[in-house]
Design a protein around this motif. Structure first.
Motif, PDB file in Angstrom:
ATOM      1  N   LEU A 141      44.033  43.633  46.736  1.00 14.92           N
ATOM      2  CA  LEU A 141      43.883  43.349  48.287  1.00 14.92           C
ATOM      3  C   LEU A 141      42.660  43.684  48.678  1.00 14.92           C
ATOM      4  N   PRO A 142      41.828  43.057  49.325  1.00 15.77           N
ATOM      5  CA  PRO A 142      40.314  43.456  49.581  1.00 15.77           C
ATOM      6  C   PRO A 142      40.272  44.476  50.580  1.00 15.77           C
ATOM      7  N   HIS A 143      41.428  44.629  51.582  1.00 17.47           N
ATOM      8  CA  HIS A 143      41.178  45.477  52.681  1.00 17.47           C
ATOM      9  C   HIS A 143      41.994  46.650  52.421  1.00 17.47           C
ATOM     10  N   LEU A 144      42.348  46.961  51.025  1.00 14.25           N
ATOM     11  CA  LEU A 144      43.088  48.203  50.664  1.00 14.25           C
ATOM     12  C   LEU A 144      42.431  48.992  49.848  1.00 14.25           C
ATOM     13  N   SER A 145      42.324  50.346  49.820  1.00 12.70           N
ATOM     14  CA  SER A 145      41.685  51.052  48.939  1.00 12.70           C
ATOM     15  C   SER A 145      42.281  50.978  47.424  1.00 12.70           C
ATOM     16  N   VAL A 146      41.673  51.515  46.501  1.00 11.58           N
ATOM     17  CA  VAL A 146      42.102  51.670  45.185  1.00 11.58           C
ATOM     18  C   VAL A 146      43.472  52.192  45.135  1.00 11.58           C
ATOM     19  N   LEU A 147      43.515  53.279  45.886  1.00 12.83           N
ATOM     20  CA  LEU A 147      44.610  54.108  45.938  1.00 12.83           C
ATOM     21  C   LEU A 147      46.072  53.286  46.606  1.00 12.83           C
ATOM     22  N   LYS A 171      61.069  46.722  40.133  1.00 13.85           N
ATOM     23  CA  LYS A 171      61.545  47.991  39.298  1.00 13.85           C
ATOM     24  C   LYS A 171      61.284  48.113  38.018  1.00 13.85           C
ATOM     25  N   ASP A 172      61.191  47.051  37.305  1.00 19.37           N
ATOM     26  CA  ASP A 172      61.430  46.987  35.874  1.00 19.37           C
ATOM     27  C   ASP A 172      60.231  45.720  35.020  1.00 19.37           C
ATOM     28  N   LEU A 173      59.720  45.009  36.032  1.00 14.72           N
ATOM     29  CA  LEU A 173      59.192  43.774  35.493  1.00 14.72           C
ATOM     30  C   LEU A 173      57.696  43.838  36.278  1.00 14.72           C
ATOM     31  N   ALA A 174      56.362  43.883  35.756  1.00 13.39           N
ATOM     32  CA  ALA A 174      55.321  43.852  36.283  1.00 13.39           C
ATOM     33  C   ALA A 174      54.232  42.664  35.552  1.00 13.39           C
ATOM     34  N   MET A 175      53.407  42.297  36.286  1.00 12.62           N
ATOM     35  CA  MET A 175      52.467  41.333  35.948  1.00 12.62           C
ATOM     36  C   MET A 175      51.080  41.508  36.089  1.00 12.62           C
ATOM     37  N   VAL A 176      50.078  41.213  35.062  1.00 13.63           N
ATOM     38  CA  VAL A 176      48.685  41.467  35.435  1.00 13.63           C
ATOM     39  C   VAL A 176      48.284  40.130  35.167  1.00 13.63           C
ATOM     40  N   PHE A 177      47.448  39.768  36.246  1.00 13.29           N
ATOM     41  CA  PHE A 177      46.671  38.245  36.272  1.00 13.29           C
ATOM     42  C   PHE A 177      45.415  38.423  35.765  1.00 13.29           C
ATOM     43  N   GLN A 178      44.827  37.255  35.331  1.00 20.39           N
ATOM     44  CA  GLN A 178      43.360  37.301  35.083  1.00 20.39           C
ATOM     45  C   GLN A 178      42.403  37.479  36.153  1.00 20.39           C
ATOM     46  N   SER A 179      42.656  36.721  37.165  1.00 22.81           N
ATOM     47  CA  SER A 179      42.115  37.153  38.716  1.00 22.81           C
ATOM     48  C   SER A 179      42.702  38.419  39.174  1.00 22.81           C
ATOM     49  N   PHE A 180      41.791  39.317  39.442  1.00 22.13           N
ATOM     50  CA  PHE A 180      42.519  40.618  39.654  1.00 22.13           C
ATOM     51  C   PHE A 180      43.447  40.889  40.669  1.00 22.13           C
ATOM     52  N   GLY A 192      35.410  45.328  35.316  1.00 21.01           N
ATOM     53  CA  GLY A 192      36.152  46.052  34.509  1.00 21.01           C
ATOM     54  C   GLY A 192      37.070  47.075  35.211  1.00 21.01           C
ATOM     55  N   MET A 193      36.487  47.536  36.276  1.00 21.44           N
ATOM     56  CA  MET A 193      37.145  48.862  36.964  1.00 21.44           C
ATOM     57  C   MET A 193      38.320  47.978  37.997  1.00 21.44           C
ATOM     58  N   GLN A 194      37.900  46.865  38.435  1.00 18.52           N
ATOM     59  CA  GLN A 194      38.896  46.329  39.371  1.00 18.52           C
ATOM     60  C   GLN A 194      40.085  45.768  38.534  1.00 18.52           C
ATOM     61  N   GLN A 195      39.852  45.325  37.009  1.00 18.97           N
ATOM     62  CA  GLN A 195      41.122  45.102  36.275  1.00 18.97           C
ATOM     63  C   GLN A 195      41.701  46.196  36.029  1.00 18.97           C
ATOM     64  N   ARG A 196      40.965  47.433  35.895  1.00 20.24           N
ATOM     65  CA  ARG A 196      41.845  48.733  35.483  1.00 20.24           C
ATOM     66  C   ARG A 196      42.916  49.044  36.625  1.00 20.24           C
ATOM     67  N   PHE A 237      42.394  39.965  30.470  1.00 19.67           N
ATOM     68  CA  PHE A 237      41.161  40.391  30.254  1.00 19.67           C
ATOM     69  C   PHE A 237      39.888  39.638  30.046  1.00 19.67           C
ATOM     70  N   SER A 238      40.281  38.294  30.254  1.00 21.62           N
ATOM     71  CA  SER A 238      39.542  37.099  29.820  1.00 21.62           C
ATOM     72  C   SER A 238      38.274  36.909  30.586  1.00 21.62           C
ATOM     73  N   ALA A 239      38.252  37.548  32.074  1.00 23.20           N
ATOM     74  CA  ALA A 239      37.353  37.274  32.793  1.00 23.20           C
ATOM     75  C   ALA A 239      36.200  38.490  32.742  1.00 23.20           C
ATOM     76  N   LEU A 240      36.379  39.343  31.909  1.00 24.41           N
ATOM     77  CA  LEU A 240      35.457  40.363  31.564  1.00 24.41           C
ATOM     78  C   LEU A 240      34.455  39.951  30.586  1.00 24.41           C
ATOM     79  N   ASP A 241      33.204  40.837  30.527  1.00 24.52           N
ATOM     80  CA  ASP A 241      32.723  40.323  29.402  1.00 24.52           C
ATOM     81  C   ASP A 241      32.863  41.175  28.343  1.00 24.52           C
ATOM     82  N   PRO A 242      32.391  40.832  27.247  1.00 26.04           N
ATOM     83  CA  PRO A 242      32.773  41.509  25.778  1.00 26.04           C
ATOM     84  C   PRO A 242      32.919  42.762  25.648  1.00 26.04           C
ATOM     85  N   LEU A 243      32.028  43.602  25.989  1.00 26.24           N
ATOM     86  CA  LEU A 243      32.078  45.056  26.223  1.00 26.24           C
ATOM     87  C   LEU A 243      33.288  45.452  26.804  1.00 26.24           C
ATOM     88  N   LYS A 244      33.517  45.061  28.108  1.00 29.87           N
ATOM     89  CA  LYS A 244      34.462  45.469  29.166  1.00 29.87           C
ATOM     90  C   LYS A 244      36.027  45.102  28.579  1.00 29.87           C
TER      91      LYS A 244
END
Length: 404
Positions: free
Chosen positions: A118-124, A106-115, A168-172, A192-199
């Protein structure tokens, strides 16, 4: 300013007998000595720091410095050996498993370098996954997921699968999933370290945009100087499991605490990281404090401009917020027209600049409009002014300091 995270005397020892390692540390033995004698690794050693609400706090250091271990201790993905981790006043280190799960949901979230999608689920469904785990009904969680997908620019891709998206979209999507639970605290480990400089730059700008709108507390691990200096309010430098210095980017660059920090930033072009608040001077341009009598303000400003031989003045309210800029001519015109509002004398060609405006953009503003520019913070509080002369002096000072 309220403190969201407070870390006190935090240690992490990896190995079969952490308490033995703690005793060795108390006797003054080093991390290397402990490893040589026991094979145990001191990952974090006596970390003490706080993170303010609404702040982006960056952990930096070379590989093996302990920064990724430290960020994982904050939500107990790694169990601490000793110390306190207070989040909103609650000690994460001693929380029950049930309370910890509730905090993560509910109050703490984490974002990892590796995106970590879950590959079997849609973006939504990936975006809504945390809400699904938390028991939120389908309609409500999908509505919230669409809301955050819109914030990160992926609403149109809600029904796509992760494999159909760029890195870049996967990290979004990873960022949207973290935002979906509306956490007050976000932990981002080399996000963001796995992304190319522009992304990577695009994601940094997106993060700053969202932060300006939502003001979350963010602890961000990075090894990239440009990234840390661009997004960080304060930076903690780590070495060998220790935090060796904490400060704003400007403070650390100008006053490194030891040889390690000096070496870490050796060859860094300070001017590259200067922003408007680093250059602004509070004494170079006349400031008129607004009162209830606007005409008296104008007459006072005219007299002070004459006395100091200045051409411009800034009007600042009693709350410290910038109201506008006036000139001698604009105020004379106002008095002649019989106006009772000093705001009628404000000149439109002098507009404030944000305290975070980078040097190259600040130079461009002064070149195209070479008048004093007021510098303000996010709440429009006046911090000082920048002129061509102030800027040149500052740049000369930096060049001279770099040759000392």
């Amino acid at each position: 300013m309220a403190e969201k995270v407070v870390v006190k005397n935090l240690y992490k020892v990896f190995g079969p007998d952490p308490q033995l390692a703690m005793q060795m540390l108390q006797r003054g033995q080093s991390k290397d000595e402990i490893f040589q004698q026991t094979g145990m690794v001191v990952g974090v050693k006596d970390a003490n720091f706080h993170v303010n609400e609404g702040e982006i706090f960056v952990l930096m250091g070379l590989s093996g410095s302990g920064k990724s271990t430290l960020i994982r201790l904050l939500n107990r993905l790694v169990e601490p050996t000793h110390g306190q981790i207070l989040v909103g006043g609650n000690d994460v280190a001693t929380m029950t498993k049930k309370a910890l799960i509730e905090l993560r949901r509910k109050d703490l979230a984490m974002v990892f370098q590796s995106f970590a999608l879950l590959p079997h689920l849609s973006v939504l469904r990936n975006t809504a996954f945390g809400l699904e785990v938390a028991g939120v009904d389908r309609k409500a969680r999908e509505m919230r997921a669409m809301e955050v997908l819109d914030q990160v620019g992926l609403k149109a891709f809600a029904n796509r699968m992760p494999a159909e998206l760029s890195g870049g979209m996967q990290q979004r999507v990873g960022l949207a999933r973290a935002l979906a639970v509306d956490p007050s605290l976000m932990l981002m480990d080399e996000a963001f370290s796995a992304l190319d400089p522009l992304k990577r730059t695009e994601m940094q700008e997106l993060l700053l945009k969202l932060q300006s709108e939502q003001q979350r507390t963010i602890v961000f691990v990075s090894h990239d100087l440009d990234e840390a200096f661009h997004i960080g309010n304060r930076i903690a430098i780590m070495e060998g499991g220790r935090i060796v210095q904490i400060g704003t980017p400007d403070e650390i660059l100008r006053n490194p605490s030891d040889a390690y920090v000096r070496a870490f930033f050796k060859g860094v072009d300070v001017n590259k990281y200067l922003v408007a608040k680093d250059v602004a001077s509070a004494n170079e341009t006349l400031v008129i404090r607004a009162s209830a009598d606007a005409q008296a303000d104008m007459r006072t400003a005219i007299a002070q401009l004459r006395e100091t031989q200045r051409h411009y003045a800034f009007v600042v309210g009693q709350d410290g917020r910038l109201q506008g800029a006036v000139t001698m001519d604009s105020m004379f015109r106002g008095l002649e027209s019989g106006t009772s509002e000093i705001s009628s004398a404000f000149v439109p060609h002098i507009q404030p600049v944000a305290d975070s405006l980078v040097l190259r953009n600040l130079i461009a503003r002064l070149v195209t409009n070479p008048v004093p520019l007021p510098v303000v913070d996010a709440d429009m509080r006046y911090l000082g002014a920048v002129t061509q002369t102030i800027l040149l002096k500052k740049m000369v000072e930096e060049v001279e300091a770099s040759h000392e």
